[in-house]
Design a protein around this motif. Structure first.
Motif, mmCIF file in Angstrom:
data_model
loop_
_atom_site.group_PDB
_atom_site.id
_atom_site.type_symbol
_atom_site.label_atom_id
_atom_site.label_comp_id
_atom_site.label_asym_id
_atom_site.label_seq_id
_atom_site.Cartn_x
_atom_site.Cartn_y
_atom_site.Cartn_z
ATOM 1 N N HIS A 156 0.833 -1.203 0.000
ATOM 2 C CA HIS A 156 0.000 0.000 0.000
ATOM 3 C C HIS A 156 0.867 1.252 0.000
ATOM 4 C CE1 HIS A 156 -4.058 -1.758 1.451
ATOM 5 N NE2 HIS A 156 -3.359 -2.686 0.822
ATOM 6 N N GLY A 157 1.987 1.203 0.721
ATOM 7 C CA GLY A 157 2.871 2.357 0.809
ATOM 8 C C GLY A 157 3.420 2.804 -0.536
ATOM 9 N N ALA A 158 3.527 1.886 -1.481
ATOM 10 C CA ALA A 158 4.031 2.247 -2.814
ATOM 11 C C ALA A 158 3.029 3.094 -3.596
ATOM 12 C CB ALA A 158 4.368 0.980 -3.605
ATOM 13 N N HIS A 159 1.768 3.100 -3.148
ATOM 14 C CA HIS A 159 0.720 3.807 -3.890
ATOM 15 C C HIS A 159 0.074 4.947 -3.109
ATOM 16 C CE1 HIS A 159 1.066 0.751 -6.948
ATOM 17 N NE2 HIS A 159 1.005 -0.151 -5.999
ATOM 18 N N VAL A 160 0.466 5.115 -1.858
ATOM 19 C CA VAL A 160 -0.074 6.201 -1.034
ATOM 20 C C VAL A 160 1.073 7.169 -0.771
ATOM 21 C CG1 VAL A 160 -1.186 6.813 1.129
ATOM 22 C CG2 VAL A 160 -1.763 4.641 0.016
ATOM 23 N N PRO A 161 0.941 8.403 -1.238
ATOM 24 C CA PRO A 161 2.042 9.369 -1.101
ATOM 25 C C PRO A 161 2.504 9.540 0.348
ATOM 26 C CG PRO A 161 0.294 10.240 -2.501
ATOM 27 C CD PRO A 161 -0.226 8.971 -1.904
ATOM 28 N N LEU A 162 3.815 9.614 0.502
ATOM 29 C CA LEU A 162 4.463 9.892 1.783
ATOM 30 C C LEU A 162 4.082 8.896 2.877
ATOM 31 C CD1 LEU A 162 3.973 13.769 1.800
ATOM 32 C CD2 LEU A 162 5.976 12.490 1.003
ATOM 33 N N THR A 163 3.823 7.646 2.496
ATOM 34 C CA THR A 163 3.353 6.651 3.461
ATOM 35 C C THR A 163 4.192 5.384 3.392
ATOM 36 O OG1 THR A 163 1.114 7.515 3.333
ATOM 37 C CG2 THR A 163 1.347 5.279 4.176
ATOM 38 N N GLU A 164 4.514 4.881 4.565
ATOM 39 C CA GLU A 164 5.175 3.584 4.705
ATOM 40 C C GLU A 164 4.292 2.725 5.603
ATOM 41 O OE1 GLU A 164 9.264 1.554 6.427
ATOM 42 O OE2 GLU A 164 9.126 3.721 6.256
ATOM 43 N N VAL A 165 4.107 1.463 5.224
ATOM 44 C CA VAL A 165 3.230 0.569 5.976
ATOM 45 C C VAL A 165 4.048 -0.570 6.555
ATOM 46 C CG1 VAL A 165 1.191 -0.916 5.859
ATOM 47 C CG2 VAL A 165 1.296 1.160 4.458
ATOM 48 N N THR A 166 3.870 -0.799 7.849
ATOM 49 C CA THR A 166 4.526 -1.913 8.532
ATOM 50 C C THR A 166 3.459 -2.816 9.145
ATOM 51 O OG1 THR A 166 4.753 -0.630 10.567
ATOM 52 C CG2 THR A 166 6.621 -0.599 9.042
ATOM 53 N N VAL A 167 3.861 -4.058 9.424
ATOM 54 C CA VAL A 167 2.936 -5.054 9.956
ATOM 55 C C VAL A 167 3.583 -5.745 11.147
ATOM 56 C CG1 VAL A 167 1.619 -7.141 9.405
ATOM 57 C CG2 VAL A 167 2.010 -5.423 7.632
ATOM 58 N N LEU A 178 -1.414 -6.039 13.625
ATOM 59 C CA LEU A 178 -1.430 -4.582 13.656
ATOM 60 C C LEU A 178 -0.761 -4.056 12.387
ATOM 61 C CD1 LEU A 178 -2.218 -2.130 15.416
ATOM 62 C CD2 LEU A 178 0.124 -2.173 16.296
ATOM 63 N N VAL A 179 -1.509 -3.277 11.624
ATOM 64 C CA VAL A 179 -1.023 -2.647 10.398
ATOM 65 C C VAL A 179 -0.869 -1.161 10.711
ATOM 66 C CG1 VAL A 179 -1.534 -2.161 7.974
ATOM 67 C CG2 VAL A 179 -2.277 -4.336 8.992
ATOM 68 N N VAL A 180 0.338 -0.612 10.520
ATOM 69 C CA VAL A 180 0.581 0.798 10.840
ATOM 70 C C VAL A 180 1.009 1.531 9.576
ATOM 71 C CG1 VAL A 180 1.893 2.441 12.233
ATOM 72 C CG2 VAL A 180 1.266 0.210 13.198
ATOM 73 N N ALA A 181 0.207 2.521 9.199
ATOM 74 C CA ALA A 181 0.552 3.393 8.076
ATOM 75 C C ALA A 181 1.128 4.679 8.668
ATOM 76 C CB ALA A 181 -0.679 3.695 7.236
ATOM 77 N N ARG A 182 2.391 4.949 8.380
ATOM 78 C CA ARG A 182 3.036 6.190 8.841
ATOM 79 C C ARG A 182 3.073 7.132 7.655
ATOM 80 N NH1 ARG A 182 5.208 8.410 12.963
ATOM 81 N NH2 ARG A 182 6.929 9.875 12.837
ATOM 82 N N ASP A 238 1.163 8.337 12.804
ATOM 83 C CA ASP A 238 0.868 6.921 12.621
ATOM 84 C C ASP A 238 -0.633 6.706 12.596
ATOM 85 O OD1 ASP A 238 3.523 6.203 12.585
ATOM 86 O OD2 ASP A 238 3.598 5.715 14.719
ATOM 87 N N ASP A 239 -1.066 5.800 11.731
ATOM 88 C CA ASP A 239 -2.458 5.361 11.664
ATOM 89 C C ASP A 239 -2.447 3.857 11.932
ATOM 90 O OD1 ASP A 239 -5.135 4.913 11.155
ATOM 91 O OD2 ASP A 239 -5.008 5.310 9.000
ATOM 92 N N PRO A 240 -2.436 3.453 13.230
ATOM 93 C CA PRO A 240 -2.420 2.028 13.546
ATOM 94 C C PRO A 240 -3.818 1.424 13.384
ATOM 95 C CG PRO A 240 -2.300 3.310 15.562
ATOM 96 C CD PRO A 240 -2.306 4.282 14.416
ATOM 97 N N MET A 241 -3.866 0.256 12.740
ATOM 98 C CA MET A 241 -5.134 -0.435 12.500
ATOM 99 C C MET A 241 -4.980 -1.892 12.906
ATOM 100 S SD MET A 241 -5.626 1.199 8.727
ATOM 101 C CE MET A 241 -3.852 1.388 8.523
ATOM 102 N N GLU A 242 -5.919 -2.379 13.689
ATOM 103 C CA GLU A 242 -5.895 -3.774 14.112
ATOM 104 C C GLU A 242 -6.865 -4.575 13.253
ATOM 105 O OE1 GLU A 242 -6.922 -6.640 17.921
ATOM 106 O OE2 GLU A 242 -6.940 -4.475 18.186
#
Length: 145
Positions: A28-39, A50-54, A63-67
């Motif tokens: 997802h981070g490759a397609h959302v500007p200025l965002t890196e996603v970790t799991v 836990l999926v965290v989009a920074r 951070d946008d943490p999502m469970e």
């Protein structure tokens, strides 16, 4: 105020392949500007993941943490459903992803109910508008790759 949006797309991919692409969270981070996603934990997604989009740059990032609270991949004619609940200090709400089979193609519906926490609620309407555009592009890009 609540920022709700829904994105629906069809794809020639099988439901299983569409599901795999949509739930490959780091992509997802490759397609959302200025965002890196970790799991966390790494490995297969399941309830409790836990999926965290920074998103942002330097000190202006948040951070946008999502469970993951529901995880039912598609199987045969049964649609796949995933629910993420937002657990952050800036954004709250949920996201639902549904992938089903329709006429030999996959049907994808991505719905979100997003609220910016107080005192920033005045941003809810712009968040819904931009979310619809952003996630429409994201779903299209993930299904196209």
């Amino acid at each position: 105020m609540v920022a709700h949006f829904r994105v629906a797309r069809q794809s020639s991919l099988s439901p299983a392949e569409a599901w795999q692409r949509l739930t490959d969270w780091p992509r997802h981070g490759a397609h959302v500007p200025l965002t890196e996603v970790t799991v966390e934990p790494p490995g297969p997604t399941r309830p409790g993941t836990l999926v965290v989009a920074r998103t942002g740059i330097g000190r202006l990032a948040f951070d946008d943490p999502m469970e993951v609270v529901r995880w039912d991949p598609p199987l045969g004619d049964r649609p796949g459903t995933c629910r993420l609940e937002k657990r952050g200090s800036v954004v709250e709400g949920w996201a639902d992803i549904e992938v089903s089979s329709r006429n030999g193609r996959s049907q994808v519906v991505w719905s979100e109910d997003v609220r910016v926490r107080k005192p920033l609620r005045l941003f809810d309407a712009p968040v819904a508008w931009s979310g619809r555009l952003l996630f429409g592009r994201l779903v299209r890009a993930l299904l196209k790759e």
